[in-house]
Design an enzyme around this catalytic site. Structure first.
Site, short mmCIF file in Angstrom:
data_model
loop_
_atom_site.label_atom_id
_atom_site.label_comp_id
_atom_site.label_asym_id
_atom_site.label_seq_id
_atom_site.Cartn_x
_atom_site.Cartn_y
_atom_site.Cartn_z
N LYS A 146 0.84 -1.21 0.00
CA LYS A 146 0.00 0.00 0.00
C LYS A 146 0.87 1.26 0.00
O LYS A 146 0.53 2.25 -0.65
CB LYS A 146 -0.94 0.00 1.21
CG LYS A 146 -1.99 -1.10 1.14
CD LYS A 146 -2.82 -1.08 2.40
CE LYS A 146 -3.75 -2.27 2.47
NZ LYS A 146 -4.47 -2.30 3.76
N HIS B 291 0.70 -5.84 18.31
CA HIS B 291 -0.27 -6.92 18.45
C HIS B 291 -1.19 -6.69 19.65
O HIS B 291 -0.77 -6.11 20.64
CB HIS B 291 0.41 -8.26 18.73
CG HIS B 291 1.64 -8.54 17.95
ND1 HIS B 291 1.61 -8.82 16.61
CD2 HIS B 291 2.94 -8.58 18.32
CE1 HIS B 291 2.85 -9.03 16.20
NE2 HIS B 291 3.67 -8.89 17.21
C1 LIG Z 1 -4.09 -3.50 -1.45
C2 LIG Z 1 -4.30 -4.90 -0.88
C3 LIG Z 1 -3.04 -5.30 -0.11
C4 LIG Z 1 -5.54 -4.74 0.00
O1 LIG Z 1 -5.57 -5.60 1.06
P1 LIG Z 1 -6.96 -6.23 1.65
O2 LIG Z 1 -6.53 -7.19 2.72
O3 LIG Z 1 -7.82 -6.71 0.56
O4 LIG Z 1 -7.78 -5.04 2.27
P2 LIG Z 1 -7.48 -4.06 3.49
O5 LIG Z 1 -8.72 -3.93 4.27
O6 LIG Z 1 -6.22 -4.41 4.21
O7 LIG Z 1 -7.20 -2.69 2.73
C5 LIG Z 1 -8.17 -2.14 1.92
C6 LIG Z 1 -7.78 -0.73 1.60
O8 LIG Z 1 -6.54 -0.73 0.91
C7 LIG Z 1 -6.48 0.49 0.16
N1 LIG Z 1 -5.87 0.19 -1.12
C8 LIG Z 1 -6.38 -0.53 -2.14
N2 LIG Z 1 -5.52 -0.55 -3.18
C9 LIG Z 1 -4.45 0.18 -2.80
C10 LIG Z 1 -3.24 0.54 -3.44
N3 LIG Z 1 -2.95 0.16 -4.68
N4 LIG Z 1 -2.35 1.29 -2.76
C11 LIG Z 1 -2.62 1.71 -1.52
N5 LIG Z 1 -3.75 1.40 -0.86
C12 LIG Z 1 -4.65 0.64 -1.49
C13 LIG Z 1 -7.88 1.01 0.01
O9 LIG Z 1 -8.00 2.25 0.70
C14 LIG Z 1 -8.75 -0.06 0.67
O10 LIG Z 1 -9.82 0.43 1.42
P3 LIG Z 1 -11.13 1.01 0.68
O11 LIG Z 1 -11.48 0.01 -0.39
O12 LIG Z 1 -12.15 1.11 1.79
O13 LIG Z 1 -10.72 2.35 0.13
C15 LIG Z 1 -4.52 -5.86 -2.06
O14 LIG Z 1 -3.46 -5.72 -2.98
C16 LIG Z 1 -4.65 -7.33 -1.76
O15 LIG Z 1 -5.42 -7.73 -0.94
N6 LIG Z 1 -4.01 -8.20 -2.47
C17 LIG Z 1 -4.26 -9.60 -2.44
C18 LIG Z 1 -3.68 -10.32 -1.31
C19 LIG Z 1 -3.57 -11.79 -1.68
O16 LIG Z 1 -3.11 -12.13 -2.76
N7 LIG Z 1 -3.99 -12.66 -0.76
C20 LIG Z 1 -3.93 -14.07 -0.98
C21 LIG Z 1 -2.84 -14.72 -0.18
S1 LIG Z 1 -2.74 -16.45 -0.51
#
Ligand SMILES: CC(C)(COP(=O)(O)OP(=O)(O)OC[C@H]1O[C@@H](n2cnc3c(N)ncnc32)[C@H](O)[C@@H]1OP(=O)(O)O)[C@@H](O)C(=O)NCCC(=O)NCCS
Length: 117
Positions: free
Chosen positions: A62, A102
């Site tokens: 992020k 944590h």
């Molecule tokens: C950005 C990312 C890390 C978001 O993580 P997430 O766990 O889905 O969601 P979170 O609640 O932690 O974060 C969500 C917030 O991230 C922010 N966000 C999204 N894309 C972003 C980017 N490119 N840069 C910065 N912030 C970003 C947004 O503000 C979002 O909140 P909103 O939709 O309310 O505005 C996303 O790239 C992701 O989840 N990737 C996939 C992870 C994966 O592959 N998991 C499988 C493992 S086996």
């Protein structure tokens, strides 16, 4: 100059099932992180360790502004500790500030990326 900030919060409970899942571990964590995991002899701390490292990786994605994507993947960074226990990460030419905290149930990571002007 501040380049970006990122944070992530994770439920520790969902990481218990990954402790012995080598396939998952290899996908998300570096060899060094997996080695550190195996040196922990407390299941709760293992889950907390996995959750916090996962949170750092998402917080970093992020801060870069790209998320976990073709531009940044989980294994592009690893969390190390200095001799006082402070977590550190390195990536390209960024100056990186990272902090982890944590509770019994959750872990949070916060990353601030700086770049020389
Ligand atoms: C950005 C990312 C890390 C978001 O993580 P997430 O766990 O889905 O969601 P979170 O609640 O932690 O974060 C969500 C917030 O991230 C922010 N966000 C999204 N894309 C972003 C980017 N490119 N840069 C910065 N912030 C970003 C947004 O503000 C979002 O909140 P909103 O939709 O309310 O505005 C996303 O790239 C992701 O989840 N990737 C996939 C992870 C994966 O592959 N998991 C499988 C493992 S086996």
């Amino acid at each position: 100059m501040i380049y970006g900030i990122g944070c992530d919060i994770e439920d520790i409970s969902r990481f218990f099932e990954y402790i012995d899942n080598e396939r998952y571990l290899q996908k998300i964590y570096t060899d060094n992180e997996i080695k550190q995991l195996h040196s922990i002899n407390n299941e709760r701390r293992k889950a907390e360790f996995l959750a916090s490292r996962y949170a750092v990786k998402e917080a970093m994605s992020k801060a870069l502004g790209v998320g976990i994507s073709k531009y940044f993947s989980f294994k592009d960074i690893e969390v190390l500790k200095d001799n006082l226990g402070k977590p550190t990460i390195t990536y390209k030419d960024f100056i990186i500030n990272v902090t982890i905290s944590h509770t019994k149930t959750t872990t949070v990571a916060f990353v601030v990326l700086e770049k020389e002007k």
